[in-house]
Design a protein around this motif. Structure first.
Motif, short mmCIF file in Angstrom:
data_model
loop_
_atom_site.label_atom_id
_atom_site.label_comp_id
_atom_site.label_asym_id
_atom_site.label_seq_id
_atom_site.Cartn_x
_atom_site.Cartn_y
_atom_site.Cartn_z
N LEU A 159 0.81 -1.23 0.00
CA LEU A 159 0.00 0.00 0.00
C LEU A 159 0.83 1.27 0.00
N GLY A 160 2.15 1.13 0.12
CA GLY A 160 3.00 2.32 0.21
C GLY A 160 2.78 3.06 1.53
N PHE A 161 2.42 2.31 2.60
CA PHE A 161 2.22 2.95 3.91
C PHE A 161 3.59 3.16 4.56
N PRO A 162 3.84 4.37 5.09
CA PRO A 162 5.18 4.69 5.58
C PRO A 162 5.50 4.16 6.99
N ILE A 163 5.87 2.88 7.08
CA ILE A 163 6.36 2.35 8.37
C ILE A 163 7.88 2.55 8.44
N ILE A 164 8.43 2.40 9.64
CA ILE A 164 9.88 2.60 9.77
C ILE A 164 10.68 1.48 9.10
N TYR A 180 3.44 -1.20 13.51
CA TYR A 180 4.70 -1.90 13.19
C TYR A 180 5.83 -1.44 14.11
N SER A 181 6.02 -0.13 14.23
CA SER A 181 7.08 0.35 15.14
C SER A 181 6.74 -0.06 16.57
N THR A 182 5.45 -0.05 16.91
CA THR A 182 5.01 -0.46 18.25
C THR A 182 5.47 -1.88 18.57
N ALA A 183 5.41 -2.75 17.56
CA ALA A 183 5.80 -4.16 17.78
C ALA A 183 7.26 -4.25 18.22
N TRP A 184 8.13 -3.44 17.60
CA TRP A 184 9.55 -3.49 17.97
C TRP A 184 9.74 -3.00 19.41
N LEU A 191 9.80 13.06 29.37
CA LEU A 191 10.90 12.09 29.30
C LEU A 191 11.73 12.20 30.57
N ARG A 192 12.01 11.09 31.20
CA ARG A 192 12.79 11.16 32.43
C ARG A 192 14.23 11.57 32.11
N PRO A 193 14.95 12.18 33.03
CA PRO A 193 16.37 12.43 32.79
C PRO A 193 17.07 11.09 32.50
N GLY A 194 17.91 11.06 31.51
CA GLY A 194 18.54 9.81 31.08
C GLY A 194 17.69 9.03 30.09
N GLY A 195 16.49 9.55 29.78
CA GLY A 195 15.62 8.91 28.80
C GLY A 195 16.03 9.29 27.38
N VAL A 196 15.45 8.57 26.43
CA VAL A 196 15.85 8.74 25.03
C VAL A 196 14.64 9.09 24.16
N LEU A 197 14.86 10.09 23.32
CA LEU A 197 13.90 10.46 22.28
C LEU A 197 14.42 9.93 20.95
N ILE A 198 13.54 9.24 20.20
CA ILE A 198 13.88 8.85 18.83
C ILE A 198 12.80 9.46 17.92
N ALA A 199 13.22 10.12 16.84
CA ALA A 199 12.25 10.69 15.90
C ALA A 199 12.60 10.24 14.49
N ASP A 200 11.56 9.87 13.75
CA ASP A 200 11.78 9.35 12.40
C ASP A 200 11.84 10.50 11.38
N ASN A 201 12.33 10.19 10.22
CA ASN A 201 12.36 11.09 9.04
C ASN A 201 13.24 12.31 9.26
N ALA A 202 14.38 12.09 9.91
CA ALA A 202 15.32 13.19 10.15
C ALA A 202 15.89 13.74 8.85
N SER A 219 22.20 12.84 18.08
CA SER A 219 22.81 12.38 16.82
C SER A 219 21.72 12.12 15.80
N VAL A 220 22.09 12.25 14.54
CA VAL A 220 21.20 11.81 13.46
C VAL A 220 21.84 10.58 12.83
N VAL A 221 21.09 9.49 12.84
CA VAL A 221 21.61 8.22 12.34
C VAL A 221 20.98 7.96 10.97
N PRO A 222 21.80 7.85 9.93
CA PRO A 222 21.21 7.78 8.57
C PRO A 222 20.74 6.38 8.18
N ILE A 223 19.94 5.76 9.03
CA ILE A 223 19.29 4.50 8.67
C ILE A 223 17.96 4.85 7.99
N ARG A 224 17.65 4.20 6.86
CA ARG A 224 16.43 4.46 6.08
C ARG A 224 16.27 5.95 5.82
N ASP A 225 15.25 6.61 6.44
CA ASP A 225 15.04 8.04 6.18
C ASP A 225 15.65 8.92 7.29
#
Ligand SMILES: C[S@@+](CC[C@H](N)C(=O)[O-])C[C@H]1O[C@@H](n2cnc3c(N)ncnc32)[C@H](O)[C@@H]1O
Length: 212
Positions: free
Chosen positions: A34-39, A68-72, A152-163, A198-204
């Protein structure tokens, strides 16, 4: 825009990801058809790895699609000893699909579902999170940041897609709300001493930011 990573290298990276259960393979096929944008598998496995390294037991997702991302993240939380993953999307149909898939994967005791605008759901959420994953409409990224920071707790991590937004972030002619949103979100994290980013160039491209 040229391809960020050649097709052959992209396939190489995906082939490095261990085999997924049949239900996750179905989810990947659905996105492809379907061209649905999953990670996708490579970014998904990276998110799982981050959540495992952090020992995350409380994860909040903004813009969860059909799960899908939820499953990971749920797999990581399960292996970390249990906890919760908040699945939040504003589309009732996608939430229903997610419930089916994620139940088939055995995550009923971990996932909490919410059909809502995701930033307001996070604002209303009780307590703090170990990891927050952001995949909402890109124009909404800048306004989501103060809410994420407060939850987000101190020491917690934010991940954002499509950087990288398929390279549009470096196309100065692209003044769209999406491109400007991702640029501003990234710049503010980079400039703020409360974050290690950091920006990690995996996928998008994934933004990975540690809250000091
Ligand atoms: C990129 S897709 C999600 C893919 C999912 N994270 C994955 O990788 O499997 C983003 C989804 O979030 C929804 N969405 C976008 N902005 C949102 C917002 N502000 N609040 C709730 N849902 C949103 C979109 O309609 C879409 O279904």
């Amino acid at each position: 825009m040229p391809e960020l990573i050649s097709t052959i290298l992209r396939k190489y990276l995906v082939d490095l990801v261990p085999p997924r259960p049949p239900v996750m393979q179905d989810m990947e096929r659905y996105a492809f058809d379907l061209g649905f944008p999953i990670i996708g598998p490579a970014a998904g496995y990276f998110c799982y790895q981050q959540a495992r390294m952090l020992g995350a037991r409380k994860v909040f997702e903004l813009g969860s699609g059909y799960g899908y991302s939820t499953a990971w993240f749920a797999l990581a939380v399960q292996e970390n000893g249990g906890g919760t993953v908040d699945h939040v999307v504003w589309d009732e149909g996608l939430s229903r699909m997610a419930r089916r898939y994620l139940s088939d994967l055995g995550f009923d005791d971990i996932i909490r579902y919410c059909v809502s605008e995701a930033v307001s759901a996070l604002r209303e959420a009780k307590g703090n999170y170990d990891l927050i994953f952001n995949d909402i409409d890109k124009a909404g990224y800048p306004d989501s940041l103060p809410v994420i920071e407060s939850k987000l707790r101190p020491g917690g991590v934010l991940i954002a897609d499509n950087a990288l937004l398929r390279g549009r972030v470096v196309d100065r002619d692209d003044q769209s709300e999406a491109a400007e949103g991702v640029r501003e979100f990234t710049q503010r994290l980079k400039d703020d001493p409360n974050w290690i980013t950091s920006v990690v160039p995996i996928r998008d491209g994934l933004i990975v930011a540690l809250r000091r």
